[in-house]
Design an enzyme around this catalytic site. Structure first.
Site, PDB file in Angstrom:
ATOM      1  N   LYS A   1      -2.339  -2.217   8.011  1.00  0.00           N
ATOM      2  CA  LYS A   1      -3.538  -1.573   8.547  1.00  0.00           C
ATOM      3  C   LYS A   1      -3.762  -2.278  10.077  1.00  0.00           C
ATOM      4  CE  LYS A   1      -6.271  -0.409   4.569  1.00  0.00           C
ATOM      5  NZ  LYS A   1      -7.646  -0.691   3.996  1.00  0.00           N
TER       6      LYS A   1
ATOM      7  N   ARG B   1      -0.548  -2.174  -6.931  1.00  0.00           N
ATOM      8  CA  ARG B   1      -0.526  -3.149  -6.015  1.00  0.00           C
ATOM      9  C   ARG B   1      -1.761  -4.095  -6.827  1.00  0.00           C
ATOM     10  NH1 ARG B   1      -1.192  -4.380  -0.409  1.00  0.00           N
ATOM     11  NH2 ARG B   1      -3.363  -4.816   0.167  1.00  0.00           N
TER      12      ARG B   1
ATOM     13  N   HIS C   1      -1.853   2.649  -5.843  1.00  0.00           N
ATOM     14  CA  HIS C   1      -2.940   1.561  -5.822  1.00  0.00           C
ATOM     15  C   HIS C   1      -3.005   0.468  -6.749  1.00  0.00           C
ATOM     16  CE1 HIS C   1      -5.397  -0.332  -2.842  1.00  0.00           C
ATOM     17  NE2 HIS C   1      -6.223  -0.711  -3.497  1.00  0.00           N
TER      18      HIS C   1
ATOM     19  N   TYR D   1      -9.581 -10.251  -7.366  1.00  0.00           N
ATOM     20  CA  TYR D   1      -8.760 -10.312  -8.643  1.00  0.00           C
ATOM     21  C   TYR D   1      -8.853 -11.492  -9.719  1.00  0.00           C
ATOM     22  CZ  TYR D   1      -6.079  -7.104  -5.534  1.00  0.00           C
ATOM     23  OH  TYR D   1      -5.658  -6.127  -4.824  1.00  0.00           O
TER      24      TYR D   1
ATOM     25  N   ARG E   1       0.956  -1.255  -0.017  1.00  0.00           N
ATOM     26  CA  ARG E   1       0.068  -0.017  -0.107  1.00  0.00           C
ATOM     27  C   ARG E   1       0.987   1.062   0.018  1.00  0.00           C
ATOM     28  NH1 ARG E   1      -2.340  -3.412   4.083  1.00  0.00           N
ATOM     29  NH2 ARG E   1      -4.392  -4.224   3.677  1.00  0.00           N
TER      30      ARG E   1
ATOM     31  N   HIS F   1      -4.175  -8.708   3.249  1.00  0.00           N
ATOM     32  CA  HIS F   1      -5.745  -8.736   3.435  1.00  0.00           C
ATOM     33  C   HIS F   1      -6.240  -9.432   4.508  1.00  0.00           C
ATOM     34  CE1 HIS F   1      -6.265  -7.683  -1.133  1.00  0.00           C
ATOM     35  NE2 HIS F   1      -6.287  -6.666  -0.480  1.00  0.00           N
TER      36      HIS F   1
END
Length: 339
Positions: free
Chosen positions: A184, A282, A279, A314, A160, A305
């Site tokens: 995160k 990514r 992004h 994806y 990220r 994730h």
């Protein structure tokens, strides 16, 4: 319903809410600004509906019809569903805070459904465009060598934007080509990178000694930050001073905005269709791994994730490969000679 008449004003309560987020939830400055913007726009809508100043709004103005009217206004303005859903989430958080603090008896957002997000495919680059983008920086210059390292690492790791600018020198093991990434929620993970990215980073790091040291103003800001930490607003003031990996030409840590501008600049120079952001790199990383046969759960771990459903987006990008796998694997998918 309220504790004191003086605190019944919604504007004052919204400020209390933001203070709560800052000191009790410890949200980032970026997140705090987003909440402030979203709640301010909601209050502006309520004031407009009542034809009064925001300062005159009270708890009785925060009701379900007002929330639904706000969503309708966002739709009329042309906001995307994702944008409207994010703004509604801020209003919900404000409402839950008021209920928890016993300012409101019931949550006025409970019966309001969130807009369903559009199912859009993530933007990503093809192999040729990726090669052109990575070759765009002029590596004969200090800035070009740094920018090449940024692009190479984005494509090599799927980081990220916030994760890349947060990297410190000690987070990288260049000999093993693996790095520690703070994602995160403060969760850490180990992410490998390839030799191309490693070589680009080595060339960039050789330039670090040529960059100016932090300015006196920057040093004063650092001292102020350490004093704030000593008052209990952050990590220990005795913690080791961090050494950023990616530096500006003034010797300071690059910001997310600066790196975003860097990527978009080289997208233009490489004559690649607009809309490609950090992004998107990514997404490119994940898409190319999937096309090469990488396991979806492995990609999930690399991207950091929390849910596999996020990574599964994806799979929609490579229908051709899925069809080929199906034809090769399913017993009745192959053409058979009629008997």
């Amino acid at each position: 319903m309220s504790r004191t008449a003086a605190t019944d004003g919604l504007r004052d309560l919204s400020r209390e809410f933001l203070t709560f987020l800052r000191y009790n939830r410890n949200v980032s400055p970026h997140t705090l600004r987003a909440y402030e913007t979203d709640t301010s726009q909601f209050l502006a809508h309520l004031a407009g509906a009542r034809a009064c100043p925001v300062s005159e709004l009270t708890l009785s103005d925060f009701h379900t019809d007002g929330v639904r009217g706000y969503l309708s206004e966002l739709h009329d303005r042309g906001n995307t569903r994702a944008s409207s859903a994010r703004r509604l989430a801020a209003v919900r958080a404000f409402a839950k805070y008021l209920v928890r603090e016993e300012r409101l008896a019931d949550d006025p957002t409970a019966l309001v459904g969130a807009p369903r997000k559009e199912r859009t495919l993530p933007a990503h680059l093809g192999s040729d465009d990726t090669t052109r983008l990575l070759a765009a920086p002029d590596t004969a210059t200090v800035q070009g060598r740094r920018d090449r390292a940024i692009l190479e690492l984005f494509y090599a790791s799927g980081l990220r934007l916030s994760e890349l600018v947060d990297l410190d020198l000690e987070d990288l093991n260049l000999s093993s080509r693996v790095m520690r990434v703070r994602g995160k929620g403060g969760k850490e993970r180990l992410v490998p990178f390839n030799a191309h990215a490693g070589d680009a980073i080595r060339r960039m790091m050789a330039d670090h000694a040529t960059l100016p040291a932090a300015t006196a103003k920057a040093q004063a800001l650092d001292a102020s930050r350490l004093r704030a930490q000593a008052r209990g607003r952050g990590p220990s003031p005795h913690a080791r001073r961090r050494q950023p990996l990616f530096l500006s030409l003034r010797g300071r840590r690059l910001t997310t905005r600066s790196v975003d501008r860097i990527v978009r600049r080289y997208v233009r120079e490489a004559a690649i269709a607009q809309g490609i952001s950090p992004h998107a790199l990514r997404h490119t990383f994940a898409t190319h791994l999937l096309q090469a046969g990488a396991d979806l759960r492995a990609i999930q771990e690399l991207l950091g994730h929390a849910r596999l459903s996020t990574t599964q987006r994806y799979t929609h990008l490579d229908v051709g490969r899925l069809q080929e796998v199906y034809k090769q694997a399913h017993p009745r998918a192959k053409k058979q000679t009629p008997s």
